[in-house]
Design an enzyme around this catalytic site. Structure first.
Site, mmCIF file in Angstrom:
data_model
loop_
_atom_site.group_PDB
_atom_site.id
_atom_site.type_symbol
_atom_site.label_atom_id
_atom_site.label_comp_id
_atom_site.label_asym_id
_atom_site.label_seq_id
_atom_site.Cartn_x
_atom_site.Cartn_y
_atom_site.Cartn_z
ATOM 1 C CD GLU A 52 23.921 47.800 36.959
ATOM 2 O OE1 GLU A 52 25.056 48.455 36.530
ATOM 3 O OE2 GLU A 52 23.825 47.941 37.526
ATOM 4 C CG HIS A 97 25.234 52.380 33.368
ATOM 5 N ND1 HIS A 97 24.264 52.639 33.797
ATOM 6 C CD2 HIS A 97 26.076 52.111 33.830
ATOM 7 C CE1 HIS A 97 23.904 51.823 34.844
ATOM 8 N NE2 HIS A 97 25.746 51.898 34.410
ATOM 9 C CG HIS A 137 29.274 47.300 34.285
ATOM 10 N ND1 HIS A 137 29.598 48.464 35.267
ATOM 11 C CD2 HIS A 137 28.291 47.837 34.540
ATOM 12 C CE1 HIS A 137 29.531 48.900 36.011
ATOM 13 N NE2 HIS A 137 28.157 48.681 35.504
HETATM 14 CO CO CO Z 1 25.949 49.780 36.316
#
Ligand code: CO
Length: 134
Positions: A130, A7, A79
């Site tokens: 991440e 994502h 992020h």
């Molecule tokens: Co995230």
């Protein structure tokens, strides 16, 4: 080592307006807001054919994204999340290559119920990364 883009997370100053824009102007499949008290955010998941967008809005007094929104009042990309098969092996490989892992370096359970780690943005072209074990 990294796999799919899981994502892109976008911090937004107005969650309802952002959700309405993605559903309306962009014609995306937009989910309902979900409070994530453990992470200090309210999240809306947007399903795209090849990945997800997560709209992040601060929840509570010590939200980790409040400072980001203070610096970026219009919102912005917070992020990106890459998938890995083995998060411990990925962490050890990254640390050996000189990258800094945020926090105590131990994976935490992320917003999708899977182990995640964050890597220092200064080590990755100014982008908070991440890693999520899938
Ligand atoms: Co995230």
């Amino acid at each position: 080592m990294i796999g799919r883009l899981n994502h892109v997370a976008i911090a937004v100053p107005d969650l309802d307006a952002a959700a309405a824009q993605y559903a309306g102007a962009l014609g995306a499949k937009v989910g309902a807001p979900q409070d994530e008290p453990d992470h200090g955010v309210t999240v809306i998941f947007i399903e795209l054919p090849n990945t997800k967008i997560e709209l992040l809005y601060p929840l509570g007094d010590n939200s980790p994204i409040q400072g980001f929104l203070d610096k970026n009042p219009s919102g912005g990309i917070h992020h990106v999340c890459y998938e890995v098969e083995d998060i411990i092996a990925a962490r050890d490989h990254l640390k050996a290559s000189g990258a800094r892992v945020l926090g105590d370096g131990e994976p935490k359970i992320g917003a999708h119920g899977k182990p995640v780690l964050f890597l220092h943005p200064k080590d990755f072209q100014g982008t908070l990364v991440e890693l999520e074990q899938v």
